[in-house]
Design an enzyme around this catalytic site. Structure first.
Site, PDB file in Angstrom:
ATOM      1  N   GLU A 157      65.833 141.606  75.188  1.00 55.54           N
ATOM      2  CA  GLU A 157      67.154 141.301  74.649  1.00 55.54           C
ATOM      3  C   GLU A 157      67.868 140.389  75.625  1.00 55.54           C
ATOM      4  OE1 GLU A 157      71.599 142.194  74.068  1.00 55.54           O
ATOM      5  OE2 GLU A 157      70.364 142.343  75.876  1.00 55.54           O
ATOM      6  N   HIS A 198      75.690 136.854  79.653  1.00 59.40           N
ATOM      7  CA  HIS A 198      76.374 137.895  78.880  1.00 59.40           C
ATOM      8  C   HIS A 198      77.864 137.622  78.707  1.00 59.40           C
ATOM      9  CE1 HIS A 198      78.560 141.693  78.283  1.00 59.40           C
ATOM     10  NE2 HIS A 198      77.524 142.013  77.520  1.00 59.40           N
ATOM     11  N   ASP A 227      71.555 137.526  75.976  1.00 63.48           N
ATOM     12  CA  ASP A 227      72.849 137.163  75.391  1.00 63.48           C
ATOM     13  C   ASP A 227      73.039 135.649  75.434  1.00 63.48           C
ATOM     14  OD1 ASP A 227      74.008 139.957  75.133  1.00 63.48           O
ATOM     15  OD2 ASP A 227      73.431 139.896  77.247  1.00 63.48           O
ATOM     16  N   HIS A 229      66.856 145.383  78.096  1.00 63.11           N
ATOM     17  CA  HIS A 229      68.247 144.975  77.904  1.00 63.11           C
ATOM     18  C   HIS A 229      68.654 143.968  78.983  1.00 63.11           C
ATOM     19  CE1 HIS A 229      72.695 145.918  78.325  1.00 63.11           C
ATOM     20  NE2 HIS A 229      72.579 145.462  77.086  1.00 63.11           N
ATOM     21  N   GLU A 283      71.120 137.947  71.270  1.00 57.55           N
ATOM     22  CA  GLU A 283      72.440 138.416  70.831  1.00 57.55           C
ATOM     23  C   GLU A 283      73.429 137.264  70.955  1.00 57.55           C
ATOM     24  OE1 GLU A 283      74.530 141.711  72.773  1.00 57.55           O
ATOM     25  OE2 GLU A 283      76.269 141.111  71.585  1.00 57.55           O
TER      26      GLU A 283
HETATM   27  O1  G3P Z   1      72.258 144.430  72.023  1.00 50.94           O
HETATM   28  C1  G3P Z   1      72.743 145.611  72.541  1.00 50.94           C
HETATM   29  C2  G3P Z   1      73.717 145.406  73.666  1.00 50.94           C
HETATM   30  O2  G3P Z   1      73.238 144.365  74.464  1.00 50.94           O
HETATM   31  C3  G3P Z   1      75.118 145.101  73.235  1.00 50.94           C
HETATM   32  O3  G3P Z   1      76.032 145.185  74.294  1.00 50.94           O
HETATM   33  O4  G3P Z   1      77.518 144.282  76.035  1.00 50.94           O
HETATM   34  O5  G3P Z   1      75.180 144.788  76.590  1.00 50.94           O
HETATM   35  O6  G3P Z   1      75.723 142.845  75.157  1.00 50.94           O
HETATM   36  P1  G3P Z   1      76.108 144.240  75.561  1.00 50.94           P
HETATM   37 CA    CA Z   2      73.588 142.107  74.640  1.00 55.37          CA
END
Ligand code: G3P
Ligand code: CA
Length: 245
Positions: free
Chosen positions: A45, A60, A47, A18, A119
Site C-alpha cells: 500500500e 502520505h 499514498d 502499509h 491510495e
Molecule cells: O489504506 C489504509 C490506510 O493507509 C489509510 O490511512 O492515513 O495510513 O493513509 P492512512
Molecule cells: Ca494510506
C-alpha cells in the site's frame, strides 16, 4: 490493468504492507517497498499526491515536513525540487539520501511481480494516475480512496480498474452503500470499526474486506476469524510469522 488479484472471494489472505515495511524503513520509499517484498508481503500500500507540475508522487502527508527535509505543500512544489529532498534521514541515519519516489518509478519497480494498492489522497490525482497506469498494463493495481466521488470518476473512466473504498466513520453502512454505488471491489474500514455485523454486511454486498492498520497479532487473529480477506500492516514479515499464516 489486471483485476485478477483482489476481487471478492479471493482464495488467499492478503498481507498488505502499509506504506511499505514502514516499521523498519522510512514509509513510502523504495527502501520500504523492497523490504516489504523481502519480508513476504503479498502487496504494498502506498499514498499518492500530485506535484505542482502534475506528477504523481508517493508520500502520505499533503505537506513535506514530517517525512522529508522539505517545507510546504507537495501540490505547491515542482518535481525538480521534490527530487532534491531526503525522505529517509528523518527515520534513521542509514536511510539518508532516500528520495521521494515518483509513482512511475514504483510502478516500474513493481511490474507484474508486486501488487500495489495506490491510495489517492487528493481528488486531483485521479486523471494523472489513470494516464500513468496506461503505460504500465503489466502492473497489478488496486486503487483506493476515502473519497467516493473520486472512485466514481475513476469507475466511469476505467470500468475494469479494481477499486477500494476506505472508511474511518462509524457510519459504515452509508460508506458501504457508497462503495457499492462506486463499483468498488473492496471495502477498507479502519480496524476498530470491524465487527461481525460489518463483516457480514460486506460479505453480503459481495465486496472483499481489507482492514487497517493491524500490527497486533491477537487482534488480527480475531478479525481473521470474522472473515476479513486481508489486512494492512506496518510489519508484514513479523505479523505473518506471529499468525503462522
Ligand atoms: O489504506 C489504509 C490506510 O493507509 C489509510 O490511512 O492515513 O495510513 O493513509 P492512512
Ligand atoms: Ca494510506
Amino acid at each position: 490493468m489486471s483485476s485478477s488479484f483482489c476481487g471478492p472471494g479471493g482464495e488467499r489472505f492478503w498481507f498488505w504492507a502499509h506504506r511499505g515495511a514502514s516499521a523498519c524503513a522510512p514509509e513510502n520509499t523504495l527502501a520500504a517497498f523492497r523490504l516489504a517484498e523481502a519480508q513476504g508481503a503479498d502487496g504494498i500500500e502506498l499514498d499518492v499526491h500530485i506535484s505542482r507540475d502534475g506528477v504523481p508522487m508517493v508520500i502520505h502527508d499533503e505537506t513535506l515536513e514530517r517525512t522529508t527535509n522539505g517545507r510546504g505543500r507537495v501540490a505547491d512544489t515542482r518535481l525538480r525540487d521534490l527530487r532534491r529532498l531526503d525522505a529517509g534521514r528523518w527515520f534513521a541515519p542509514e536511510f539518508a539520501g532516500e528520495p521521494l519516489p515518483l509513482l512511475a518509478e514504483v510502478l516500474e519497480w513493481a511490474g507484474e511481480r508486486v501488487p500495489l494498492n495506490l491510495e489517492l489522497k487528493d481528488r486531483r490525482t485521479g486523471a494523472a494516475v489513470l494516464r500513468l497506469l496506461h503505460h504500465y498494463p503489466q502492473c497489478r493495481v488496486l486503487v483506493s480512496s476515502f473519497d467516493h466521488r473520486l472512485l466514481k470518476d475513476l469507475r466511469a473512466q476505467a470500468p475494469q480498474l479494481p477499486l477500494g473504498f476506505l472508511c474511518e466513520s462509524r457510519l459504515w453502512r452509508l460508506a458501504l452503500r457508497r462503495a457499492q454505488a462506486a463499483g468498488a471491489h473492496s471495502f477498507h474500514p479502519r480496524q476498530d470499526l470491524v465487527g461481525s455485523s460489518l463483516a457480514r454486511a460486506v460479505r453480503g454486498a459481495g465486496l472483499a474486506l481489507y482492514t487497517w492498520t493491524l500490527d497486533d497479532a491477537p487482534r488480527a487473529a480475531a478479525l481473521m476469524r470474522l472473515g476479513i480477506a486481508g489486512l494492512f500492516t506496518n510489519r508484514p514479515g513479523a505479523l505473518r510469522r506471529e499468525l503462522e499464516v
